[in-house]
Design a protein around this motif. Structure first.
Motif: not given
Length: 168
Positions: A117, A125, A137
């Motif tokens: 992230s 996610s 994602h």
């Protein structure tokens, strides 16, 4: 728990807190050092009850190399994402990718998800209930398998080595 672990439950966290405190304060005076050591001792002591199964750091130099790699990847990904965003949106190939997780320790899995992230262009996610699949994602995914292999080689394998929580 030994006396050393009772007085200093997470020595690596304490060392990290002292360094971060000194960087934030930008001053090498006796007062900031004393406060830094006090916080580095007190914060882990107060929060150790929230760490029921703390990971053991086995290879700190590999962790340092991993950290430098992540910082470099963040810098390069920022440039790539800026090019993608400033370019035509038709070039974007967003996709959700199911990433098979080999790590077994919750801390290492969360560190992997956080690392993904932190790198611009990808976001962790969700994680499956059995902790075996991470849903990622990607802003621009040309090849799902290539993304999986890149994450596995650059991030997951070093974490497996650092924490020795899974068999590579």
């Amino acid at each position: 728990m030994t006396t050393r672990r009772t007085l200093l439950p997470h020595p690596w966290l304490s060392l990290f807190l002292v360094v971060v405190w000194q960087l934030i304060m930008n001053d090498l005076s006796a007062g900031t050092l004393i406060m830094g050591f006090f916080l580095a001792w007190g914060i882990p002591l107060i929060t150790h009850v929230f760490w029921p199964d703390p990971p053991r750091l086995h290879k700190p130099l590999v962790l340092l190399r991993f950290t430098l790699r992540v910082l470099g990847d963040i810098l390069m990904a920022n440039l790539d994402v800026a090019k993608l965003i400033l370019g035509p949106s038709s070039k974007l190939r967003p996709a959700f990718v199911e990433y098979p997780v080999e790590l077994t320790h919750d801390f290492a899995i969360h560190l992997l998800a956080s690392t993904i992230s932190l790198t611009p262009g990808t976001v962790s996610s969700d994680i499956s209930d059995d902790r075996k699949t991470l849903l990622i994602h990607g802003l621009d995914v040309a090849d799902e398998q290539e993304l999986i292999e890149t994450i596995k080689q650059r991030y997951e394998r070093p974490l497996m080595e650092v924490f020795q929580c899974s068999t590579p």
